[in-house]
Design an enzyme around this catalytic site. Sequence first.
Site, short mmCIF file in Angstrom:
data_model
loop_
_atom_site.label_atom_id
_atom_site.label_comp_id
_atom_site.label_asym_id
_atom_site.label_seq_id
_atom_site.Cartn_x
_atom_site.Cartn_y
_atom_site.Cartn_z
N SER A 254 0.69 -1.13 0.02
CA SER A 254 0.00 -0.01 -0.04
C SER A 254 0.89 1.17 0.20
O SER A 254 1.99 1.29 -0.14
CB SER A 254 -1.04 -0.12 1.27
OG SER A 254 -0.24 -0.06 2.42
N LYS A 255 0.12 2.34 0.00
CA LYS A 255 1.06 3.66 -0.10
C LYS A 255 2.23 3.77 1.12
O LYS A 255 2.78 4.63 0.79
CB LYS A 255 0.00 4.85 -0.28
CG LYS A 255 -0.80 4.95 -1.63
CD LYS A 255 -1.71 6.42 -1.34
CE LYS A 255 -2.50 6.29 -2.60
NZ LYS A 255 -3.28 7.58 -2.55
N ARG A 256 1.42 3.30 2.08
CA ARG A 256 2.31 3.35 3.27
C ARG A 256 3.97 2.80 3.13
O ARG A 256 5.03 3.10 3.77
CB ARG A 256 1.92 2.82 4.54
CG ARG A 256 1.96 1.39 4.67
CD ARG A 256 1.22 0.78 6.08
NE ARG A 256 1.06 -0.41 6.11
CZ ARG A 256 0.32 -1.27 5.77
NH1 ARG A 256 -0.80 -0.69 5.33
NH2 ARG A 256 0.16 -2.53 5.72
N GLY A 258 5.50 3.41 0.21
CA GLY A 258 6.05 4.16 -0.66
C GLY A 258 5.36 4.09 -2.09
O GLY A 258 4.07 4.08 -1.84
#
Length: 492
Positions: A254-256, A258
């Site tokens: 996921s976006k967390r 990167g």
Amino acid sequence: MSAVRVRFAPSPTGYLHVGGARTALFNWLFAKHHSGVFVLRIEDTDAARSTEAATQVILDALEYLGLDWDEGPGRGGDYGPYYQSQRLDLYQKYAAKLMELGRAYECYCTPEELDQRRQEQIKQGKDTRYDGRCRHLSDQERLDLKAQGRVPVIRFASLEEGETPVEDLVRGTVTFDNVTQVDDFVIFKSDGMPTYNFAVVVDDALMKITHVIRGEDHLSNTPKQIQIYEALGFEVPKFAHIPMILGPDKSLLSKRHGATSVTQFYEEGYLASAMVNYLSLLGWGYDDSQTIFSVDELTEKFSLERVSKNPAVFDIQKLEWMNGVYIRELALPELYDVALPYWQKANLLPAEVSPAIKEYALRVLGELQTRLKLVADVIELGQYFFIDDYPYQPDIVRKILTKPQTEDVLNYVHDVIKDAPQLDEEYLKPQFKIGLEKFGIKMGELIQPIRVALTGTNVSPGIYDVLELLGKERVLARIERTLTMLREEELI
């Protein structure tokens, strides 16, 4: 094997995630390997979330990766993907057919009623599922519910006994219990739009898709879809559910973690060849020894038999390494073509590049190429070749340019450069050695102040290459600029 037809069917509700790109790639490779057809279908029936902009992002991402599709009507007759929003009459036709066959029915339960029953099932420790109470309504009961102003959905009448086996080309046979795992699910919403599980079956059947290659998260949908195929008399395609992609912490990527958007990877300077190579290895491998594959090699070697059941871990460091490998393999003119937009966006080069500037930029790239992990690195690593008001890194300045004799060393180098007939190692190195004896220092103690003075940092190509590229006039001006800065900030 009959003619292979596969599809990639994204929803245009956001960016293209690398997981979706990997799914598209596996479908594309499978089609190319079997000389088959790769279909692109945009599943845009969620009118509230689907946007033209998101659709274009998907198309741009596929174009960047080189994943071209083979057919489709597009919009306005132009060649392009299929759009579900243009096929609503087909879904209505087959929903009506299911109702005629007794395999679908109108459901008038309100969301509030459904939620209340769901909560009761949870309290009783039961599986949450639709209880089928609208399945056998009488005509009068339906009329009464309509009179209340209720707008029905259409539910599929699932099998009430037995099992639905899924023959999966990656996972083998996976069996689902029809009583506990497949309830009467909605196939048409009250707003007149089909649900995913229904529309996907109609489309795949009418488009004669032979193999459905998609993420493992869709496996639980498959028994529902198989029952629709069989109820409508459609041929069931072969399924292959590929492993999920995890982050380094083994949670879903996921976006967390990167960058996860294909567009973002493009903007950061990952070459399409490196992205395709790396994505192909997320859940697939040819052998334990080879990691670098050209597109032609991937097309030749790809098979579903070598797709793993286990989740794949996204390793950004491995992707960076691989990108560096591909950058180093580029001919300088090719590297220039991909680097130029980055330099122009950073205002390091003009929109119209003269032949002389291009020749200079090619020489700069010749020095930077082995140092690049990302194409975007040409901005930070190369900016001082193009601008004379480059920034100094404060910590580097204090570490290197505040040492005793720095001013004397830079003045000495300034005089050497000023009198030099040419700026090359053959002439300069002996002159620098004289300076070493003069100041009682080592070569590094002379080279590093020069490097920081000329570039603002302590990392660059070889100093003699930097001197030659910049030329005498710019070198002298930069040494003078640095000495002025040091005096003004009272560092020397």
